[in-house]
Design a protein around this motif. Structure first.
Motif, PDB file in Angstrom:
ATOM      1  N   GLU A 112       0.614  -1.074  -0.179  1.00 34.15           N
ATOM      2  CA  GLU A 112       0.141   0.120  -0.072  1.00 34.15           C
ATOM      3  C   GLU A 112       0.940   1.178  -0.055  1.00 34.15           C
ATOM      4  N   ASP A 113       1.909   1.172   0.782  1.00 32.64           N
ATOM      5  CA  ASP A 113       2.899   2.408   0.911  1.00 32.64           C
ATOM      6  C   ASP A 113       3.290   2.663  -0.540  1.00 32.64           C
ATOM      7  N   VAL A 114       3.826   1.713  -1.111  1.00 33.10           N
ATOM      8  CA  VAL A 114       4.400   1.700  -2.756  1.00 33.10           C
ATOM      9  C   VAL A 114       3.355   2.406  -3.587  1.00 33.10           C
ATOM     10  N   TYR A 115       2.124   1.713  -3.460  1.00 31.48           N
ATOM     11  CA  TYR A 115       0.959   2.486  -4.314  1.00 31.48           C
ATOM     12  C   TYR A 115       0.706   3.849  -4.090  1.00 31.48           C
ATOM     13  N   LEU A 116       0.722   4.242  -2.705  1.00 34.86           N
ATOM     14  CA  LEU A 116       0.491   5.544  -2.322  1.00 34.86           C
ATOM     15  C   LEU A 116       1.399   6.555  -3.069  1.00 34.86           C
ATOM     16  N   ILE A 117       2.739   6.089  -3.055  1.00 39.90           N
ATOM     17  CA  ILE A 117       3.882   6.782  -3.807  1.00 39.90           C
ATOM     18  C   ILE A 117       3.564   6.882  -5.198  1.00 39.90           C
ATOM     19  N   LEU A 118       3.063   5.854  -6.018  1.00 35.50           N
ATOM     20  CA  LEU A 118       2.827   6.035  -7.381  1.00 35.50           C
ATOM     21  C   LEU A 118       1.682   6.841  -7.577  1.00 35.50           C
ATOM     22  N   LEU A 119       0.609   6.996  -6.537  1.00 35.43           N
ATOM     23  CA  LEU A 119      -0.365   7.874  -6.792  1.00 35.43           C
ATOM     24  C   LEU A 119       0.017   9.486  -6.579  1.00 35.43           C
ATOM     25  N   ASP A 120       0.997   9.485  -5.813  1.00 35.92           N
ATOM     26  CA  ASP A 120       1.378  11.100  -5.825  1.00 35.92           C
ATOM     27  C   ASP A 120       2.349  11.151  -6.825  1.00 35.92           C
ATOM     28  N   THR A 121       3.111  10.153  -7.495  1.00 35.06           N
ATOM     29  CA  THR A 121       3.812  10.439  -8.605  1.00 35.06           C
ATOM     30  C   THR A 121       2.937  10.374 -10.041  1.00 35.06           C
ATOM     31  N   GLN A 122       1.866   9.860 -10.018  1.00 37.16           N
ATOM     32  CA  GLN A 122       0.848  10.065 -11.016  1.00 37.16           C
ATOM     33  C   GLN A 122       0.494  11.455 -11.417  1.00 37.16           C
ATOM     34  N   ILE A 123       0.066  12.136 -10.314  1.00 42.31           N
ATOM     35  CA  ILE A 123      -0.141  13.493 -10.412  1.00 42.31           C
ATOM     36  C   ILE A 123       0.893  14.281 -10.974  1.00 42.31           C
ATOM     37  N   LEU A 124       2.147  14.254 -10.807  1.00 45.13           N
ATOM     38  CA  LEU A 124       3.285  15.058 -11.411  1.00 45.13           C
ATOM     39  C   LEU A 124       3.348  14.692 -12.990  1.00 45.13           C
ATOM     40  N   ILE A 125       3.479  13.382 -13.247  1.00 46.15           N
ATOM     41  CA  ILE A 125       3.411  12.816 -14.553  1.00 46.15           C
ATOM     42  C   ILE A 125       2.267  13.489 -15.302  1.00 46.15           C
TER      43      ILE A 125
END
Length: 476
Positions: A368-381
């Protein structure tokens, strides 16, 4: 030397008419879930909607109208960027647009699963927290949308059409209940000049402005299917001129209706609009208890259509990148019977399934921690293709190609520069905001920024490696 296509262009069916494009824009852009998030902020969010509409939504619409009438081609912003800046920038734009939407599905699908519990009156039962319910529900929605869009645009468009209606009708019902409430009783929140003025000096206000601006994003999506639109040079611009005001009305008046019906401190950020509908209907008559479940059912259909829209649009971009040989050539293959880029669609749905499993089954674990990081990354991408959109809009305006067929931004050169610069400023601002951790974040701002910026750079690096490998292979 640019890589040449080595296969004949596949046959695509021009199945999308003006009505289909209008409904497609509605289902792609309009997300009623945003009404709860903004209403939670209070009456000041209404002015934030107006600011975002003026400085981002209108410039976005004007830029897409001009570019889609100038180059009504399959691939949309990928094609426009490649033509203006070359294949390297075109690939980066297309890659970021495509990979971002693969990461986007879990958020959209889980929201649909939560709202669907209202249909059967189970919204407070804890069902939406059970992976035994959420996983089959979300996977079912994803793959129904996938299969419908593989069997042909003529079939798949009805999913998006139904989704557009299913999204818009609950919005109209909410606004109607808000108007009735305004005529018959006091608001649940104080509505005054003081409360309508947002505090732009604090972080939550700035963060909300960025979130609202990108709730307006998506008008460029239909243009990725330019070769599947009937008379695209005419219908793509017209669809935006019609749908953009409809979207703005629901976002602004819908938020006002939620604020009139519910105290902002009690608004649920996911289901706030449905709670407001339920409260408004009950205040008129207890016999209207069916209104909220009906709106939940319609909104669930709307979410299914939204999944379809954000599945096929980016898949078309991957399809064109496949034709250009920067993705494996299978991406550029169309189904012999249904004339759809089925490989690109299947790959996108499969990757979406993987990230969905990470988000649902991994809840409460390190996954879940990894996925939350991906979510934050998604916003920037997500913001990178919008930088390209406004930059190439200004470049193509200066070049003046296909001038006789173009629907130009009004105001001449000054109007064009105001449009492009306004969009660039808001997009750049949103990218900066995306690197600032929210107030309740447990880790340090430095660690948060390293994760988000590092994650975005990691995905860009993966795309760069794919591009470099295919480029080297083309020269061998």
């Amino acid at each position: 030397m640019p890589m040449e296509r080595t296969q004949a262009k596949p046959h695509l069916v021009r199945a999308l008419k003006l009505r289909d494009l209008i409904l497609f824009n509605l289902v792609a852009v309009l997300g009623l879930r945003h009404l709860g998030t903004t209403a939670k902020f209070g009456p000041g969010s209404l002015l934030m909607w107006l600011i975002a509409a003026v400085f981002f939504f209108i410039p976005q619409g004007l830029a897409v109208i001009e570019l889609s009438s100038r180059f009504p081609k399959e691939g949309g912003v990928y094609f426009w960027t490649k033509r203006a800046l070359g294949e390297g920038h075109g690939f980066l734009c297309g890659w970021c647009y495509w990979i971002n939407n693969v990461l986007y599905y879990p958020n959209l699908l889980i929201s649909a699963a939560v709202i669907a519990t209202f249909i059967f009156g189970k919204s407070g039962s804890g069902l939406s927290d059970s992976w035994a319910y959420v996983l089959p529900m979300t996977l079912g929605v994803l793959w129904i949308a996938t299969l419908m869009n593989i069997v042909g645009m003529g079939t798949g468009k009805w999913l998006q059409n139904a989704g557009g209606i299913g999204t818009y009708v609950p919005g109209l019902i909410l606004i109607s209940l808000g108007v009735y409430g305004a005529m018959t009783g006091p608001p649940a929140n104080e509505i005054s000049l003081a409360t309508l003025k947002p505090d732009l000096t604090n972080f939550p206000s700035l963060n909300l402005l960025a979130s609202i601006a990108f709730a307006f994003a998506g008008l460029e999506l239909a243009s990725t299917m330019g070769d599947e639109v009937e008379n695209p040079g005419r219908n793509l611009p017209r669809s935006i001129l019609i749908s953009a005001p409809l979207i703005s009305v629901v976002y602004i008046l819908g938020t006002a209706a939620v604020l009139w019906r519910l105290p902002n401190k009690d608004v649920n950020v996911v289901s706030g609009f449905l709670d407001a509908i339920n409260t408004g209907a009950h205040n008129i008559s207890p016999a209207l208890v069916w209104v909220a479940p009906l709106c939940a059912a319609l909104y669930t259909i709307g979410n299914l259509g939204s999944v379809g829209a954000w599945l096929i649009g980016p898949a078309r971009m991957a399809f064109v990148i496949g034709l250009d040989r920067y993705f494996p050539k299978a991406f550029g293959v169309v189904h012999p019977r249904w004339h759809t880029p089925y490989v690109a669609i299947l790959v996108q749905a499969s990757l979406g399934t993987i990230f969905l499993l990470l988000s649902v089954i991994g809840k409460g674990t390190n996954v879940e921690d990894v996925y939350l990081i991906l979510l934050d990354t998604q916003i920037l991408i997500y913001f990178i293709p919008y930088l390209y959109l406004f930059i190439v809009f200004l470049i193509h305006r200066r070049r003046g190609e296909n001038a006789s067929e173009v629907v130009l931004v009004p105001g001449g050169s000054i109007g064009a520069w105001l449009t492009g610069l306004s969009g660039l400023v808001v997009t750049s601002f949103a990218m900066i905001i995306a690197t600032i951790p929210p107030p309740d974040m447990g880790e340090s701002p430095l660690v948060f920024r390293l994760k988000v910026i590092g994650g975005a750079l990691g995905f860009i690096l993966i795309g760069g490696l794919i591009y470099w490998k295919r480029k080297v292979k083309s020269h061998m």
